[in-house]
Design a protein around this motif. Structure first.
Motif, PDB file in Angstrom:
ATOM      1  N   MET A   1      37.938 -23.133  81.951  1.00  0.00           N
ATOM      2  CA  MET A   1      38.848 -23.536  83.095  1.00  0.00           C
ATOM      3  C   MET A   1      37.706 -23.484  84.217  1.00  0.00           C
ATOM      4  SD  MET A   1      41.936 -21.987  85.377  1.00  0.00           S
ATOM      5  CE  MET A   1      43.312 -22.519  84.055  1.00  0.00           C
ATOM      6  N   SER A   2      37.871 -24.527  85.402  1.00  0.00           N
ATOM      7  CA  SER A   2      37.126 -24.492  86.339  1.00  0.00           C
ATOM      8  C   SER A   2      37.209 -23.419  87.341  1.00  0.00           C
ATOM      9  CB  SER A   2      37.141 -25.520  87.040  1.00  0.00           C
ATOM     10  OG  SER A   2      36.677 -25.827  88.489  1.00  0.00           O
ATOM     11  N   PRO A   3      36.138 -22.521  87.737  1.00  0.00           N
ATOM     12  CA  PRO A   3      36.110 -21.474  88.724  1.00  0.00           C
ATOM     13  C   PRO A   3      36.895 -21.639  90.001  1.00  0.00           C
ATOM     14  CG  PRO A   3      33.874 -22.194  88.724  1.00  0.00           C
ATOM     15  CD  PRO A   3      34.683 -23.034  87.732  1.00  0.00           C
ATOM     16  N   GLN A   4      37.112 -22.759  90.182  1.00  0.00           N
ATOM     17  CA  GLN A   4      37.880 -23.400  91.561  1.00  0.00           C
ATOM     18  C   GLN A   4      38.730 -24.695  91.416  1.00  0.00           C
ATOM     19  OE1 GLN A   4      35.427 -23.931  95.062  1.00  0.00           O
ATOM     20  NE2 GLN A   4      36.871 -24.919  96.121  1.00  0.00           N
ATOM     21  N   PRO A   5      39.846 -24.678  91.560  1.00  0.00           N
ATOM     22  CA  PRO A   5      40.600 -25.784  91.126  1.00  0.00           C
ATOM     23  C   PRO A   5      40.111 -27.051  91.789  1.00  0.00           C
ATOM     24  CG  PRO A   5      42.203 -24.068  91.882  1.00  0.00           C
ATOM     25  CD  PRO A   5      40.755 -23.519  91.976  1.00  0.00           C
ATOM     26  N   LEU A   6      40.234 -28.216  91.135  1.00  0.00           N
ATOM     27  CA  LEU A   6      39.493 -29.524  91.436  1.00  0.00           C
ATOM     28  C   LEU A   6      40.823 -30.269  92.333  1.00  0.00           C
ATOM     29  CD1 LEU A   6      37.451 -30.257  88.582  1.00  0.00           C
ATOM     30  CD2 LEU A   6      36.446 -30.151  90.656  1.00  0.00           C
ATOM     31  N   ARG A   7      40.654 -31.199  92.957  1.00  0.00           N
ATOM     32  CA  ARG A   7      41.566 -32.149  93.550  1.00  0.00           C
ATOM     33  C   ARG A   7      40.972 -33.490  92.993  1.00  0.00           C
ATOM     34  NH1 ARG A   7      45.701 -30.971  97.067  1.00  0.00           N
ATOM     35  NH2 ARG A   7      45.582 -33.156  97.573  1.00  0.00           N
ATOM     36  N   VAL A   8      41.728 -34.155  92.187  1.00  0.00           N
ATOM     37  CA  VAL A   8      41.250 -35.203  91.465  1.00  0.00           C
ATOM     38  C   VAL A   8      42.314 -36.446  91.707  1.00  0.00           C
ATOM     39  CG1 VAL A   8      40.890 -36.445  89.300  1.00  0.00           C
ATOM     40  CG2 VAL A   8      40.377 -33.988  89.486  1.00  0.00           C
ATOM     41  N   ALA A   9      41.463 -37.433  92.190  1.00  0.00           N
ATOM     42  CA  ALA A   9      42.454 -38.925  92.438  1.00  0.00           C
ATOM     43  C   ALA A   9      42.048 -39.592  91.215  1.00  0.00           C
ATOM     44  CB  ALA A   9      41.984 -39.488  93.808  1.00  0.00           C
ATOM     45  N   LEU A  10      42.947 -39.977  90.367  1.00  0.00           N
ATOM     46  CA  LEU A  10      42.989 -40.618  89.287  1.00  0.00           C
ATOM     47  C   LEU A  10      43.508 -41.986  89.361  1.00  0.00           C
ATOM     48  CD1 LEU A  10      41.912 -40.375  86.372  1.00  0.00           C
ATOM     49  CD2 LEU A  10      44.112 -39.505  85.731  1.00  0.00           C
ATOM     50  N   ILE A  11      42.801 -42.872  89.386  1.00  0.00           N
ATOM     51  CA  ILE A  11      43.318 -44.276  89.613  1.00  0.00           C
ATOM     52  C   ILE A  11      43.594 -45.038  88.222  1.00  0.00           C
ATOM     53  CG2 ILE A  11      42.943 -46.711  90.699  1.00  0.00           C
ATOM     54  CD1 ILE A  11      40.928 -45.290  92.555  1.00  0.00           C
ATOM     55  N   GLU A  12      44.862 -45.467  88.222  1.00  0.00           N
ATOM     56  CA  GLU A  12      45.191 -46.115  86.699  1.00  0.00           C
ATOM     57  C   GLU A  12      45.136 -47.608  86.848  1.00  0.00           C
ATOM     58  OE1 GLU A  12      48.827 -44.310  84.476  1.00  0.00           O
ATOM     59  OE2 GLU A  12      49.570 -46.194  85.463  1.00  0.00           O
ATOM     60  N   GLU A  13      44.482 -48.118  85.692  1.00  0.00           N
ATOM     61  CA  GLU A  13      44.403 -49.493  85.883  1.00  0.00           C
ATOM     62  C   GLU A  13      45.730 -50.019  86.026  1.00  0.00           C
ATOM     63  OE1 GLU A  13      41.843 -53.066  84.682  1.00  0.00           O
ATOM     64  OE2 GLU A  13      41.801 -51.261  85.551  1.00  0.00           O
ATOM     65  N   PRO A  14      45.809 -50.967  87.067  1.00  0.00           N
ATOM     66  CA  PRO A  14      46.899 -51.763  87.397  1.00  0.00           C
ATOM     67  C   PRO A  14      47.500 -52.760  86.119  1.00  0.00           C
ATOM     68  CG  PRO A  14      45.687 -52.021  89.305  1.00  0.00           C
ATOM     69  CD  PRO A  14      44.868 -51.307  87.904  1.00  0.00           C
ATOM     70  N   ALA A  15      48.688 -52.483  85.871  1.00  0.00           N
ATOM     71  CA  ALA A  15      49.414 -52.912  84.734  1.00  0.00           C
ATOM     72  C   ALA A  15      49.465 -54.598  84.893  1.00  0.00           C
ATOM     73  CB  ALA A  15      50.679 -52.577  84.263  1.00  0.00           C
ATOM     74  N   SER A  16      48.962 -55.229  83.912  1.00  0.00           N
ATOM     75  CA  SER A  16      49.218 -56.807  83.939  1.00  0.00           C
ATOM     76  C   SER A  16      50.489 -56.832  83.071  1.00  0.00           C
ATOM     77  CB  SER A  16      48.030 -57.538  83.094  1.00  0.00           C
ATOM     78  OG  SER A  16      47.681 -56.866  81.966  1.00  0.00           O
TER      79      SER A  16
END
Length: 440
Positions: A1-16
């Protein structure tokens, strides 16, 4: 586990348009349907203690702006164009609005440690966020070139976008060795800039189960040798190859080919014209009675299909991700697949199944006959495949690999910011020294 929590913005491919409308199996197509996999990995990241926000385009007018999926995981719907599914060509025109929606939210929210974009259109939106907020960008990019008949309508624009993404991403993620080689060949991406992280499989959702019970559920006979083909129904998927191989097996053999996929739950030649073409081919080959077109199935029904069959077959002509091969392996089922793309990285020839040339029904028929004649060998290959998936392709393994990448780019961004600050302070100091000399 990461020693410090991460804040991740995960961009999902817009659905066709939904995968099912194009003849895909729900959440199981190996080329197009990324969204389910994105959310699964996000859940693993959240379970590991990180804060993940998954951003996607609003395609349902009733969808709330923010959905709390689980502790540490939110799904945010960005307004960009009409709140319905549109074509990829139309999505390209709505991307500026998608980016602006995200920029407004980023300006008001806590800073993210990393932005991870999955797919071409998501990457284009993420580039603007990187430029505006200076956050490191991790880019998962599929640069496979489809056959001419499957090429997108914005193919020329795609190449220009991909070139920009490769040039500006802090880290590129390839799903297999072939994808990494393509990034290097097509765009001269340096090997050190590319991390290979495979698509993950939910090994809780897809796991070995009783074959007899699975067959009773599906109405299949216990004494049949069942071959499964599952995925998008299109010429390039090589289902012709499987039908021709079935035709070479002894006529007295009790062999059943299940073809799963299509635009509707019941196989409908009008909704999925490819079914009509394949049925004609089966009749020409004299094996129409051996083939069952199942139609589209929900994700929850896939485990029974994978467990009911003796062997899973996937022989597309061109590069494929190989996710269905991994799903079959997760259920302890041996795989015979084309030696292309992700399939070649997923299946170990002679260990977890067999690899054959894409256009070689003779070789495929030989492998199927061999597995039919040696059921103990087939079971041993299936057990080896299960071990391989659990050790290398589970969602937890994928999440661990991504966390390592996120930590590395966050550290490099931190070092770059510190170096910039030191340089700025030196310049200020020099300017102050010169001012003092002039005053003296």
């Amino acid at each position: 586990m990461s020693p410090q929590p991460l804040r991740v913005a995960l961009i999902e491919e817009p659905a066709s348009p939904p995968a099912t409308a194009l003849g895909y199996v729900d959440a199981a197509d190996e080329d197009e349907n990324e969204n389910g996999a994105t959310l699964q990995v996000a859940r693993c990241l959240a379970r590991a203690g990180h804060q993940v926000d998954v951003f996607t385009r609003r395609d349902d007018p009733d969808a709330p702006a923010v959905v709390d999926v689980r502790p540490g995981l939110r799904r945010l719907h960005m307004t960009a164009g009409p709140a319905r599914c549109v074509t990829k060509q139309a999505l390209l025109a709505h991307l500026p609005e998608f980016s602006r929606s995200m920029q407004r939210l980023f300006a008001r929210s806590v800073r993210y440690d990393v932005v991870h974009a999955n797919g071409l259109l998501s990457g284009l939106a993420a580039l603007r966020l990187k430029e505006g907020f200076g956050m490191p960008l991790v880019m998962s990019l599929d640069v496979r070139r489809p056959p001419a008949q499957d090429a997108e309508t914005f193919a020329s624009e795609r190449i220009d976008i991909e070139r920009r993404l490769v040039a500006h991403a802090d880290r590129l993620v390839a799903e297999c060795a072939h994808d990494k080689a393509e990034l290097m060949r097509l765009y001269r991406a340096p090997p050190r800039a590319i991390a290979t992280v495979p698509r993950g499989v939910d090994t809780d959702e897809l796991a070995p189960a009783s074959r007899s019970e699975a067959r009773r559920t599906l109405g299949l006979a216990d004494d049949e040798f069942v071959v499964l083909q599952l995925g998008r129904l299109a010429p390039g998927k090589g289902i012709d190859n499987v039908i021709r191989a079935i035709a070479q097996l002894p006529s007295a053999a009790r062999v059943r080919l299940l073809v799963v996929g299509g635009a509707s739950r019941a196989p409908d030649e009008r909704a999925t014209p490819e079914i009509a073409r394949l049925r004609r081919l089966a009749a020409q080959c004299g094996v129409a009675s051996r083939i069952t077109f199942v139609g589209r199935r929900r994700r929850a029904e896939l485990a029974a299909l994978y467990n009911a069959c003796d062997v899973f077959v996937t022989t597309p002509w061109h590069q494929a991700l190989g996710i269905t091969a991994l799903e079959a392996m997760a259920c302890g089922t041996p795989v015979v697949g084309s030696a292309v793309g992700g399939i070649a990285s997923s299946v170990v020839d002679g260990v977890t199944g067999y690899l054959v040339a894409p256009h070689d029904p003779d070789a495929l028929a030989e492998r199927l006959a061999h597995l039919r004649a040696h059921p103990e060998l087939a079971r041993a290959l299936g057990r080896a495949g299960l071990r391989r998936v659990r050790s290398r392709f589970s969602l937890e393994r994928v999440a661990e690999a991504l966390i390592d990448i996120y930590e590395a780019v966050r550290w490099r961004a931190h070092e770059a910011h510190q170096a910039h600050d030191r340089h700025r302070l030196r310049l200020v100091g020099r300017a102050g020294g010169r001012a003092q000399e002039a005053h003296a």
